[in-house]
Enzyme design. Structure first.
Site, PDB file in Angstrom:
ATOM      1  N   ALA A  75     -16.972 -51.876  39.449  1.00  0.00           N
ATOM      2  CA  ALA A  75     -17.666 -50.954  38.548  1.00  0.00           C
ATOM      3  C   ALA A  75     -19.111 -51.405  38.323  1.00  0.00           C
ATOM      4  CB  ALA A  75     -16.940 -50.882  37.215  1.00  0.00           C
TER       5      ALA A  75
ATOM      6  N   CYS B 168     -13.059 -47.589  41.977  1.00  0.00           N
ATOM      7  CA  CYS B 168     -13.682 -48.717  41.277  1.00  0.00           C
ATOM      8  C   CYS B 168     -12.749 -49.249  40.201  1.00  0.00           C
ATOM      9  CB  CYS B 168     -14.996 -48.301  40.612  1.00  0.00           C
ATOM     10  SG  CYS B 168     -16.142 -47.392  41.662  1.00  0.00           S
ATOM     11  N   CYS B 169     -12.718 -50.541  40.072  1.00  0.00           N
ATOM     12  CA  CYS B 169     -12.159 -51.193  38.898  1.00  0.00           C
ATOM     13  C   CYS B 169     -13.113 -52.321  38.525  1.00  0.00           C
ATOM     14  CB  CYS B 169     -10.733 -51.677  39.143  1.00  0.00           C
ATOM     15  SG  CYS B 169     -10.576 -53.002  40.355  1.00  0.00           S
ATOM     16  N   LYS B 170     -12.657 -53.298  37.795  1.00  0.00           N
ATOM     17  CA  LYS B 170     -13.550 -54.353  37.326  1.00  0.00           C
ATOM     18  C   LYS B 170     -14.211 -55.088  38.481  1.00  0.00           C
ATOM     19  CE  LYS B 170     -13.571 -58.520  34.449  1.00  0.00           C
ATOM     20  NZ  LYS B 170     -12.755 -59.396  33.575  1.00  0.00           N
TER      21      LYS B 170
END
Length: 1040
Positions: free
Chosen positions: A474, A943-945
């Site tokens: 992200a 997206c993730c972290k």
């Protein structure tokens, strides 16, 4: 070994070591042996003697007993020693056989385990005499894998009759030039059968150094306890023996050369699996060469879900469609992607055929290229802004002190940008930023784990298809932290403080400051163009060229009209008045009269102190300032242009009348004289136009710079810190967008419908967010939402490459960037005329987020999910806007395969209902948004972290769902296909102590990945109860 009488002699069998080199001398044979320090004391027995290893610290003691004589060696870790084998006489046939077998094993180990460490023991003359071996390359299609094959075993022998085998194959490569054994990859584990058919194949990427002489070793293991299995693969030469693992046991191995497989008549090998001593047969293994795009003769067999009867022929059908494997797009695409990792799978379809899937994950050099280009533009823009502030001229003491403070802060930020750019220029490591580096200041502009995830599907009855997903962490400012939230909250708070706090400056809305930046950008762009066209006009006049004169006048008129309209705004006039009041010696004879009547009462209170410096919410009128002066200066540019046009028309009309009167062939002197007359008549008018334009530019630049001064002064230093944070987030988002656009352009280069959509409507870019709305991830989501929204101000332009450098070029300023994508000439000719003429291509980014981890559970039960709901609702409206624009401008038949407009309308309505439902962890939102994006020819992001666990789970689930819904994947094989794609064994590039996605070293990991969370379950549950009690107490105290 043999003694002088050529009789067999005894042998000492050593384990936990490897042979580096074997030397012969006249009276004794010397073996160079490398020992690895053991992790625990161990021993082994043989008919000849007893060998034991004892470890104390970094020192290892080797004791072995032969004929009641004990020999001891003390070795340090990885120490290499010379060890002599003594000769004892014993003439027995059994010993002779064991010596022969030992010799064979020693030579095999020597061939596989020879390393660079052994080279130092060889004479240099011997090394030089070896020479370079002649290797035969494998002829393959450009940019296609060099070699791909699938594996299956038959009639495996278990240790006990009743045992059901759980097997997998480890693939190792022996490079012919280096004689180094490389553990390359592994298949998935197939449970409960002695005839396993593996769905995971083996593929070697185009750049992998594999030749016909390369040997491939296949080792079959039986996994006794799958939960404890820790099988890892690595593409790095490893000289250590695989550790003894209680979770698996060795069954058998075999070796073949690549040339044998490639040259085989049926393109298939049936090999015998044998035990390590080469004596016992434990089954057979089939190796089938795979070529995506070929059809094998013969009818396929029946497919059943019973693992004991997995029979299916390899089906190969049509060639890859044009555009998927074309050669023309390779140079520009290879300039962007690098280090691809490929995986091959074969899954059964519902009609008992095989479909073949090739997964590819690739890095991109755009991860660093785009941020560096962007930072360079920021530096130039900030330097230009600082110079414009200095050029404001003389100001009153208050405003001058404000200007000095602003310039000082801006110089500090400029220095920081320059230092960051210098550090990025020194970077020589990986082409992407791993998640363990997300907190590094020097890399804060770089996106996290930016990769292309591509799935190429070859189905027996359907056209080949490509499915691309860009995976990236992200976009967020991790180094700056999220203690006070993300950009969405910070910008809103900052704007409220600017509006409500009594700053000693003039307040301008964000729209006005954006307009001021746009005016300055237009000035810097148009002024040199107008001057250039004016010079061309004079040059055409001096040459007495009517056609050239007409063209030059046309271009001059167009650019001057754009220049005049750029200042047709009330902001310029009001900013000039504000700048006039800021000059030294300016005395207000009348009180400031606000434009907004609502604020009139507050301003009238200060009539007794007109010289007092205060915050002004609007621009006052001044009695001595002539507001019409700006109108006259601005209008003089248009009048001067009209004079130039009238003179050119007069000269051309006179020239035309002379031609009609018979003066068709004037003498050279007459031509020169006529040309001189044209130049002399136009020159004063052009000079007047330039002078008028210069006066307008000077006044407009100063007024707009004064507006920017107010913006910066109202929020020092928060304004600059927010600008920095926004630049960081935008840099990460832009790098991913540029990568996605280039990949999509190459994929759809032969799709005329997509190209028409690209220049008529624009490109849809859909981001799938998996962040929670709890704790720090809520701040990340706020950063991500603003960064993706800012991508709406980015335009793309496709140009023809003039060199071999195909990297994109970035121009523009903050809030307005143009990305020029370069294509080779052959690819550029395939584009529509509108795109070739330089039409700017719009982007429509949308973000849908659904938190799916345990933190989201806390947010939904005890926190707040309003942020996620608002983001999804806002972006749903943007998606509907794009769909309406698409249906208005595009014909119905331009939609991709098997899709109609009614289906899209139903999907949009379903998405709207799911967003309004506010269901917990409603992953249906993600699936619907992704489906709509694919059917509208959009670009997909997940997206993730850190683009690791949650992202990989989402991407693999999406891929298997596509195979089921679009390519008829057998319903009973859905879970197994998902396990294959998610298996750590088949991912490659893993070591025993490496994190599979970050590359970060983590020592002493437990064998079971489930042990650690289970051990903390009791502790964490108690902590959760305590946290809930404290939170409730704080809430009660707050509302009492």
């Amino acid at each position: 070994m043999k003694n002088k009488s050529s009789e067999a002699s005894k042998v000492v069998i050593l384990e936990w070591c490897w042979v580096l080199e074997f030397k012969r001398k006249t009276d004794v044979s010397i073996i160079l042996i490398g020992f690895e320090a053991c992790k625990q004391d161990s021993f082994c027995d043989s008919e000849v003697g007893r060998f034991s290893v004892q470890r104390l610290g970094n020192q290892t003691t080797l004791n072995f007993r032969v004929e009641n004589q004990i020999f001891t060696l003390k070795l340090h870790r990885k120490q290499i020693v010379n060890f002599g084998l003594w000769h004892w006489e014993r003439q027995t046939q059994s010993l002779r056989n064991k010596i022969h077998q030992l010799w064979r094993l020693i030579m095999e180990i020597k061939e596989e385990r020879a390393s660079d460490e052994a080279q130092q023991f060889l004479p240099s003359s011997q090394i030089d005499s070896l020479g370079e071996p002649q290797l035969t390359s494998i002829q393959r299609i450009a940019n296609e894998p060099k070699l791909e094959f699938s594996l299956a075993c038959k009639d495996l022998v278990a240790a006990t009759r009743d045992r059901k085998l759980n097997t997998f194959i480890q693939v190792s490569v022996v490079h012919p030039a280096e004689h180094v054994l490389t553990r390359y990859s592994s298949t998935e584990i197939v449970e409960g059968t002695r005839d396993p058919l593996f769905l995971t194949g083996v593929t070697f990427p185009p750049e992998y150094p594999i030749y016909e002489e390369t040997k491939i070793k296949l080792t079959v293991y039986d996994v006794k306890d799958k939960s404890q299995d820790t099988v890892h693969t690595t593409v790095i030469p490893d000289h250590k023996e695989p550790r003894a693992d209680v979770g698996r046991s060795f069954l058998g191995c075999t070796t073949f050369t690549v040339g044998d497989l490639v040259k085989s008549k049926e393109q298939q090998l049936t090999l015998t699996l044998r035990t390590s001593d080469g004596g016992k047969t434990v089954g057979t293994i089939e190796v089938n060469l795979v070529k995506m795009g070929e059809l094998e003769d013969g009818e396929p067999g029946h497919i059943t879900t019973d693992s004991q009867d997995q029979k299916c022929a390899l089906v190969r059908e049509c060639t890859a469609p044009e555009g998927i494997s074309g050669k023309d797009n390779l140079p520009s695409l290879n300039a962007v992607l690098k280090n691809p990792i490929c995986k091959l799978y074969r899954f059964p379809t519902s009609d008992n055929k095989w479909m073949r899937i090739r997964e590819q994950m690739a890095e991109t050099i755009l991860s660093f290229h785009v941020p560096k280009e962007l930072i360079n533009l920021h530096i130039k823009e900030d330097m230009r802004r600082n110079q414009e502030l200095k050029d404001l001229g003389e100001l009153a003491p208050h405003w001058d002190n404000m200007r000095k403070s602003v310039i000082a802060h801006c110089d500090q930020m400029l220095s920081m940008y320059q230092d960051t750019l210098a550090e990025l220029g020194k970077h020589t490591g990986s082409s992407f930023k791993s998640s363990c580096s997300k907190g590094e200041k020097t890399l804060e502009f770089i996106p996290i784990n930016l990769h292309l995830q591509r799935m190429h599907v070859h189905s027996p009855r359907l056209k080949d298809a490509l499915y691309d997903v860009i995976t990236v962490g992200a976009p967020a400012a991790h180094f700056q932290g999220f203690k006070n939230g993300g950009l969405r909250k910070l910008l809103s708070k900052f704007e409220a403080e600017r509006r409500n706090t009594g700053y000693q400056c003039i307040y301008y809305s964000p729209e006005n400051t954006a307009k001021a930046k746009e005016v300055l950008s237009n000035i810097n762009h148009l002024q040199p163009l107008i001057s250039s066209h004016a010079d061309l006009l004079l040059n055409s006049a001096s040459q007495h060229s009517p056609d050239s004169l007409k063209n030059s006048l046309k271009m001059l008129s167009e650019k001057t009209e754009l220049f005049v309209h750029a200042f047709k705004d009330q902001l310029v006039r009001s900013a000039l008045l504000a700048l006039y009041t800021a000059r030294p010696g300016c005395v207000l004879k009348k009180p400031a009269v606000p434009r907004n009547s609502a604020e009139e009462g507050d301003d009238l209170k200060h009539q007794d102190h007109p010289s007092q410096v205060k915050r002004q919410d609007s621009i006052p009128h001044h009695s001595e300032y002539d507001e019409e002066e700006w109108d006259r200066v601005w209008a003089n540019v248009g009048k001067s242009l009209n004079c130039v046009i009238a003179m050119v028309d007069k000269l051309l009309e006179k020239d035309s009348s002379n031609v009609k009167d018979g003066e068709i062939d004037p003498s050279a002197a007459d031509c020169k004289h006529a040309g001189g007359d044209w130049y002399e008549q136009l020159y004063p008018l052009v000079i007047t136009l330039k002078d008028c334009m210069g006066e307008v530019v000077t006044r407009a630049k100063q007024s707009m710079a004064f507006v920017l001064l107010q913006e910066l002064a109202c929020g020092l230093p928060q304004c600059l810190m927010l600008t920095l944070r926004r630049d960081i987030v935008f840099s990460q988002a832009l790098a991913g967008l540029v990568c996605g656009f280039i990949i999509k352009l190459h994929t759809g280069l032969h799709d005329q419908g997509f190209l028409q959509q690209l220049h008529t409507v624009g490109l849809l870019v859909q981001y799938e967010g998996l962040l929670s709305t709890y704790s720090e991830e809520a701040g990340m989501l706020e950063d991500m939402a603003v960064g993706i929204s800012d991508l709406q101000k980015v335009m793309f332009k496709v140009i023809e490459a003039k060199s071999e450098d195909f990297l994109p070029i970035i121009t523009g300023r903050r809030e307005h960037y143009v990305i020029e994508v370069q294509l080779p000439a052959k690819m550029f000719e395939l584009l529509p005329q509108e795109i070739k003429e330089g039409k700017l291509l719009r982007m429509y980014p949308v973000l849908f987020n659904v938190g799916i981890n345990e933190q989201q559970t806390l947010a939904e039960r005890f926190g707040d999910t309003t942020l996620q709901e608002n983001i999804n609702q806002e972006n749903l409206e943007l998606l509907k806007e794009y769909y309406n624009l698409f249906t208005e401008k595009m014909p119905p038949d331009c939609l991709p395969h098997f899709q109609e407009q009614n289906d899209l309308k139903g999907l949009l309505e379903n998405l709207h209902q799911n967003i309004q439902a506010k269901k917990r962890k409603n992953v249906e939102i993600m699936w619907l948004a992704a489906t709509i994006c694919r059917k509208l020819n959009g670009v997909r992001f997940t997206c993730c972290k850190s683009a690791k666990d949650r992202t990989s789970m989402s991407v693999t689930l999406e891929q298997c769902s596509i195979l089921r819904d679009e390519h008829q994947l057998h319903k009973d094989f859905f879970i197994r296909a998902l396990d294959c794609m998610r298996s750590r064994q088949t991912q490659g590039a893993l070591n025993d102590s490496d994190d599979p996605e970050t590359g970060c070293l983590t020592d002493n990991k437990p064998t079971s990945r489930h042990f650690y969370p289970v051990a903390l379950l009791l502790v964490s549950s108690h902590l959760l109860v305590v946290w809930l009690i404290l939170s409730l107490a704080l809430l009660l105290a707050k509302y009492q």
